[in-house]
Scaffold this active site. Structure first.
Site, PDB file in Angstrom:
ATOM      1  CB  THR A  16     -13.208   6.832   5.259  1.00 27.45           C
ATOM      2  OG1 THR A  16     -11.942   6.062   5.057  1.00 27.45           O
ATOM      3  CG2 THR A  16     -12.740   8.211   5.221  1.00 27.45           C
ATOM      4  CE1 TYR A  63      -3.366   2.614   0.341  1.00 26.55           C
ATOM      5  CE2 TYR A  63      -2.055   3.419   2.297  1.00 26.55           C
ATOM      6  CZ  TYR A  63      -3.166   3.712   1.298  1.00 26.55           C
ATOM      7  OH  TYR A  63      -3.737   4.956   1.370  1.00 26.55           O
TER       8      TYR A  63
HETATM    9  P1  NDP Z   1     -13.430   4.494   1.469  1.00 28.11           P
HETATM   10  O1  NDP Z   1     -13.260   3.040   1.501  1.00 28.11           O
HETATM   11  O2  NDP Z   1     -14.274   5.079   2.332  1.00 28.11           O
HETATM   12  O3  NDP Z   1     -13.529   4.869  -0.039  1.00 28.11           O
HETATM   13  C1  NDP Z   1     -12.972   4.514  -0.963  1.00 28.11           C
HETATM   14  C2  NDP Z   1     -13.689   4.836  -2.379  1.00 28.11           C
HETATM   15  O4  NDP Z   1     -12.846   4.491  -3.637  1.00 28.11           O
HETATM   16  C3  NDP Z   1     -14.979   4.379  -2.433  1.00 28.11           C
HETATM   17  O5  NDP Z   1     -15.956   5.348  -3.137  1.00 28.11           O
HETATM   18  C4  NDP Z   1     -14.788   3.008  -3.279  1.00 28.11           C
HETATM   19  O6  NDP Z   1     -15.890   2.697  -3.991  1.00 28.11           O
HETATM   20  C5  NDP Z   1     -13.912   3.563  -4.172  1.00 28.11           C
HETATM   21  N1  NDP Z   1     -13.048   2.791  -5.183  1.00 28.11           N
HETATM   22  C6  NDP Z   1     -12.354   1.471  -4.473  1.00 28.11           C
HETATM   23  N2  NDP Z   1     -11.919   0.794  -5.641  1.00 28.11           N
HETATM   24  C7  NDP Z   1     -12.531   1.030  -6.613  1.00 28.11           C
HETATM   25  C8  NDP Z   1     -12.558   0.695  -7.942  1.00 28.11           C
HETATM   26  N3  NDP Z   1     -11.913  -0.256  -8.388  1.00 28.11           N
HETATM   27  N4  NDP Z   1     -13.279   1.505  -9.026  1.00 28.11           N
HETATM   28  C9  NDP Z   1     -14.067   2.790  -8.411  1.00 28.11           C
HETATM   29  N5  NDP Z   1     -13.831   2.916  -7.236  1.00 28.11           N
HETATM   30  C10 NDP Z   1     -13.234   2.034  -6.155  1.00 28.11           C
HETATM   31  O7  NDP Z   1     -11.987   4.974   1.958  1.00 28.11           O
HETATM   32  P2  NDP Z   1     -11.267   6.531   1.859  1.00 28.11           P
HETATM   33  O8  NDP Z   1     -12.205   7.609   1.517  1.00 28.11           O
HETATM   34  O9  NDP Z   1     -10.530   6.586   2.940  1.00 28.11           O
HETATM   35  O10 NDP Z   1     -10.306   6.476   0.551  1.00 28.11           O
HETATM   36  C11 NDP Z   1     -10.152   7.258  -0.658  1.00 28.11           C
HETATM   37  C12 NDP Z   1      -8.817   7.687  -0.978  1.00 28.11           C
HETATM   38  O11 NDP Z   1      -8.060   8.058   0.161  1.00 28.11           O
HETATM   39  C13 NDP Z   1      -7.832   6.270  -0.951  1.00 28.11           C
HETATM   40  O12 NDP Z   1      -7.187   6.464  -2.448  1.00 28.11           O
HETATM   41  C14 NDP Z   1      -7.071   6.215   0.198  1.00 28.11           C
HETATM   42  O13 NDP Z   1      -5.824   5.372  -0.348  1.00 28.11           O
HETATM   43  C15 NDP Z   1      -6.966   7.462   0.426  1.00 28.11           C
HETATM   44  N6  NDP Z   1      -6.305   7.812   1.863  1.00 28.11           N
HETATM   45  C16 NDP Z   1      -7.120   7.417   2.861  1.00 28.11           C
HETATM   46  C17 NDP Z   1      -6.624   7.894   4.263  1.00 28.11           C
HETATM   47  C18 NDP Z   1      -7.323   7.380   5.325  1.00 28.11           C
HETATM   48  O14 NDP Z   1      -6.901   7.379   6.413  1.00 28.11           O
HETATM   49  N7  NDP Z   1      -8.760   7.078   5.195  1.00 28.11           N
HETATM   50  C19 NDP Z   1      -5.532   8.286   4.394  1.00 28.11           C
HETATM   51  C20 NDP Z   1      -4.775   8.656   3.022  1.00 28.11           C
HETATM   52  C21 NDP Z   1      -5.303   8.577   1.884  1.00 28.11           C
HETATM   53  P3  NDP Z   1     -16.717   1.101  -3.753  1.00 28.11           P
HETATM   54  O15 NDP Z   1     -17.843   1.542  -2.974  1.00 28.11           O
HETATM   55  O16 NDP Z   1     -16.922   0.971  -5.087  1.00 28.11           O
HETATM   56  O17 NDP Z   1     -15.698   0.529  -3.159  1.00 28.11           O
HETATM   57  C1  8X3 Z   2      -4.037   5.936   4.608  1.00 30.61           C
HETATM   58  C2  8X3 Z   2      -3.481   6.413   5.710  1.00 30.61           C
HETATM   59  O1  8X3 Z   2      -1.658   5.718   7.399  1.00 30.61           O
HETATM   60  O2  8X3 Z   2      -3.456   4.233   7.286  1.00 30.61           O
HETATM   61  O3  8X3 Z   2      -3.192   6.296   3.510  1.00 30.61           O
HETATM   62  O4  8X3 Z   2      -1.501   4.360   5.593  1.00 30.61           O
HETATM   63  S1  8X3 Z   2      -2.488   5.166   6.524  1.00 30.61           S
END
Ligand code: NDP
Ligand code: 8X3
Length: 251
Positions: free
Chosen positions: A187, A152
């Site tokens: 989230t 990741y």
């Molecule tokens: P969520 O799981 O709440 O949301 C993820 C979103 O991505 C959902 O809408 C999901 O839709 C969509 N998704 C995943 N796979 C696919 C796919 N193959 N095609 C289309 N849509 C897809 O997580 P977050 O909101 O936290 O994550 C959003 C972004 O933020 C990610 O890139 C994550 O790596 C990044 N991030 C998150 C952090 C955290 O601590 N939460 C911190 C740093 C970065 P579906 O309902 O279809 O699965």
């Molecule tokens: C999501 C934040 O620290 O869980 O990218 O990797 S962490």
């Protein structure tokens, strides 16, 4: 007057950061294309927000589906001003030498290749029109690996390099590129990472006030609303008691 409003496309708008970005942008007066795989959640968000929202259902890992979705946009939705490349996920938290091949493929295909497919499909129009802004969602995990984060973290380090590359390649154009690097955001992220184990997911946010999707959406809006000569290249956004990917103070 719809034609005067800017158009934003947000990937992964069914949940978390993407959903928060879609809501914030809509509130700020954008027409928003919300994309994801879950038609029920996308349609519910459209029904809630009302006008100026267009759901587009596809999996970002499927290049042909992504291209077809963009090609299928009605004429009045084609001139995308803002692309928020947010769809992504972590799967598993285990030693690299014990990792699951399927989890690896899914993370690499979604976080890296999906982001590239969307960029390739949308950015040429921005260049042609001399107007646009790409916001990529990276992570503190891309700055340095943490224990068991291996693949990741690698995908998010790739997002950082790919975002920098895009910014370099667009330097001769007015199109701006921003990388947002959140830390812990509560989230569905951890629930997905732990394959639906909600107790394990809840533990990730114990003893610390995590960020919310809205905090990241605020940062995105700040970058988008900066004057045209200002390019917010990168923002690292952490909870107050998080110092890095591996230093988190829990009370
Ligand atoms: P969520 O799981 O709440 O949301 C993820 C979103 O991505 C959902 O809408 C999901 O839709 C969509 N998704 C995943 N796979 C696919 C796919 N193959 N095609 C289309 N849509 C897809 O997580 P977050 O909101 O936290 O994550 C959003 C972004 O933020 C990610 O890139 C994550 O790596 C990044 N991030 C998150 C952090 C955290 O601590 N939460 C911190 C740093 C970065 P579906 O309902 O279809 O699965
Ligand atoms: C999501 C934040 O620290 O869980 O990218 O990797 S962490």
């Amino acid at each position: 007057m719809n034609d005067m409003k800017q158009i934003a496309l947000v990937t992964g708008a069914t949940s978390g950061i993407g959903e928060a970005c879609a809501r914030r942008l809509h509130k700020a007066g954008y027409r928003v294309i919300i994309t994801g795989r879950n038609a029920i959640r996308l349609n519910a968000l459209k029904d809630e927000l009302g006008s100026d929202v267009l759901p587009l259902i596809f999996d970002v890992r499927d290049r042909e589906a992504a291209e077809a979705a963009i090609a299928s946009l009605p004429e009045e939705w084609q001139q995308i001003d803002v692309l928020v490349n947010n769809a992504g996920l972590a799967l598993g938290l285990e030693k690299e030498y014990e990792g699951d091949y399927h989890d690896w493929d899914t993370m690499i295909d979604t976080n890296i290749k999906g982001l590239l497919y969307m960029t390739r499909a949308v950015v040429p129009g921005m260049v042609e029109r001399g107007k646009g802004h790409v916001v990529n969602i990276g992570s503190v995990a891309g700055d340095a690996a943490y224990a068991n984060g291996n693949v990741y973290c690698g995908t998010k380090a790739a997002v950082k390099a790919i975002t920098d590359g895009l910014r370099i390649d667009l330097a001769e154009t007015p199109v701006r590129v921003t990388l947002l690097k959140p830390g812990l955001v509560e989230t569905r992220f951890s629930e997905v990472r732990f394959h639906g184990d909600t107790d394990r997911a809840a533990n990730v946010y114990k003893g610390i006030v995590p960020l919310t999707g809205d905090d990241i959406a605020d940062a995105a809006l700040y970058a988008l609303q900066a004057p045209a000569h200002v390019q917010i290249a990168e923002m690292l956004i952490l909870a107050t008691h998080q110092a890095s990917g591996s230093v988190i103070y829990r009370s």
